[in-house]
Design a protein around this motif. Structure first.
Motif, short mmCIF file in Angstrom:
data_model
loop_
_atom_site.label_atom_id
_atom_site.label_comp_id
_atom_site.label_asym_id
_atom_site.label_seq_id
_atom_site.Cartn_x
_atom_site.Cartn_y
_atom_site.Cartn_z
N GLU A 104 49.56 49.10 34.08
CA GLU A 104 49.48 50.12 35.13
C GLU A 104 48.67 49.65 36.34
OE1 GLU A 104 51.06 52.85 35.52
OE2 GLU A 104 51.85 53.26 33.52
N LYS A 105 47.52 49.06 36.05
CA LYS A 105 46.65 48.62 37.14
C LYS A 105 45.82 47.45 36.67
CE LYS A 105 43.65 50.38 40.70
NZ LYS A 105 43.25 51.57 41.41
N PHE A 106 45.66 46.47 37.55
CA PHE A 106 44.79 45.34 37.24
C PHE A 106 44.21 44.81 38.54
CE2 PHE A 106 43.56 41.00 36.43
CZ PHE A 106 42.87 41.13 35.24
N LEU A 107 42.90 44.92 38.68
CA LEU A 107 42.17 44.37 39.82
C LEU A 107 41.04 43.52 39.29
CD1 LEU A 107 41.75 47.55 42.06
CD2 LEU A 107 43.28 45.62 42.50
N PHE A 108 40.95 42.30 39.78
CA PHE A 108 39.85 41.44 39.36
C PHE A 108 39.38 40.60 40.54
CE2 PHE A 108 38.11 37.55 37.25
CZ PHE A 108 36.99 38.17 36.71
N ASP A 109 38.46 41.18 41.30
CA ASP A 109 37.81 40.50 42.41
C ASP A 109 36.33 40.85 42.34
OD1 ASP A 109 36.96 39.30 44.73
OD2 ASP A 109 38.43 40.28 46.03
N PRO A 110 35.59 40.20 41.44
CA PRO A 110 34.18 40.57 41.22
C PRO A 110 33.33 40.46 42.47
CG PRO A 110 34.89 38.94 39.59
CD PRO A 110 36.01 39.12 40.57
N ALA A 111 33.61 39.52 43.34
CA ALA A 111 32.81 39.35 44.56
C ALA A 111 32.90 40.58 45.45
CB ALA A 111 33.27 38.11 45.33
N GLN A 112 34.02 41.27 45.42
CA GLN A 112 34.21 42.48 46.22
C GLN A 112 33.95 43.75 45.42
OE1 GLN A 112 34.83 42.31 49.55
NE2 GLN A 112 34.54 40.12 49.20
N GLY A 113 33.62 43.61 44.15
CA GLY A 113 33.40 44.78 43.29
C GLY A 113 34.69 45.48 42.90
N ALA A 114 35.83 44.82 43.08
CA ALA A 114 37.12 45.42 42.75
C ALA A 114 37.49 45.05 41.32
CB ALA A 114 38.19 44.93 43.73
N LEU A 115 37.26 45.99 40.42
CA LEU A 115 37.52 45.77 39.01
C LEU A 115 38.26 46.97 38.43
CD1 LEU A 115 33.94 44.59 38.03
CD2 LEU A 115 35.92 43.11 38.38
N ALA A 116 39.39 46.74 37.81
CA ALA A 116 40.12 47.82 37.15
C ALA A 116 41.12 47.23 36.18
CB ALA A 116 40.84 48.70 38.16
N GLN A 117 41.24 47.87 35.04
CA GLN A 117 42.23 47.47 34.05
C GLN A 117 42.74 48.73 33.37
OE1 GLN A 117 40.90 45.49 30.41
NE2 GLN A 117 42.38 43.90 30.86
N ALA A 118 43.98 49.09 33.67
CA ALA A 118 44.60 50.27 33.06
C ALA A 118 45.90 49.84 32.41
CB ALA A 118 44.85 51.35 34.10
N LEU A 119 45.95 49.95 31.10
CA LEU A 119 47.12 49.58 30.33
C LEU A 119 47.66 50.83 29.65
CD1 LEU A 119 45.52 46.48 28.54
CD2 LEU A 119 46.83 46.49 30.68
N ARG A 120 49.00 50.89 29.47
CA ARG A 120 49.60 52.03 28.79
C ARG A 120 50.49 51.50 27.66
NH1 ARG A 120 54.28 55.26 30.65
NH2 ARG A 120 53.96 54.09 32.57
N LEU A 121 50.06 51.76 26.43
CA LEU A 121 50.81 51.36 25.24
C LEU A 121 51.56 52.59 24.76
CD1 LEU A 121 51.28 49.02 23.17
CD2 LEU A 121 49.49 50.12 21.79
#
Length: 130
Positions: free
Chosen positions: A61-78
């Motif tokens: 659903e969502k995946f953001l991985f930019d730690p330098a910018q504080g952009a972190l998100a992981q949303a998975l739907r099983l």
């Protein structure tokens, strides 16, 4: 995609389902489906390790991985099948930004290992057809 056993497909918006093979890349909104004989292993950019068992359907659903910018998100739907996961950097840096949705519950990921199994029959008619 790290490894594929049996039948595993990728469903990307606006395109036909394609067979998955090691080295394929996945993106937000991609749907990963394993057949009755299928297994799938993948590693996300933050080093999260996911393993899908036979008959599974997982939506990124969502995946953001930019730690330098504080952009972190992981949303998975099983929506069906089983998934094992070993959390990566996103959970270590900000646990509140990682979750797994199932048809019945939402799971906040706070630890390092999870195993989720969703029995068939809870997906929407559209999901069941895929």
């Amino acid at each position: 995609i790290k490894n594929v056993g049996g039948t595993a497909r990728l469903i990307r918006s606006g395109s036909e389902a394609t067979a998955l093979k090691p080295g394929d890349r996945v993106f937000e909104k991609d749907v990963l489906v394993t057949g009755p004989d299928g297994t799938l292993g993948l590693i996300l950019r933050d080093d999260t390790v996911l393993s899908l068992g036979p008959g599974a359907r997982l939506v990124i659903e969502k995946f953001l991985f930019d730690p330098a910018q504080g952009a972190l998100a992981q949303a998975l739907r099983l929506t069906r099948g089983s998934m094992a996961a070993v959390s990566g950097a996103i959970v270590k840096l900000n646990p509140a930004t990682a979750k797994v949705d199932t048809p019945l519950y939402t799971i906040g990921i706070r630890g390092t290992h999870i195993l989720v199994n969703v029995e068939p029959g809870h997906e929407t008619p559209q999901e069941a057809a895929q």
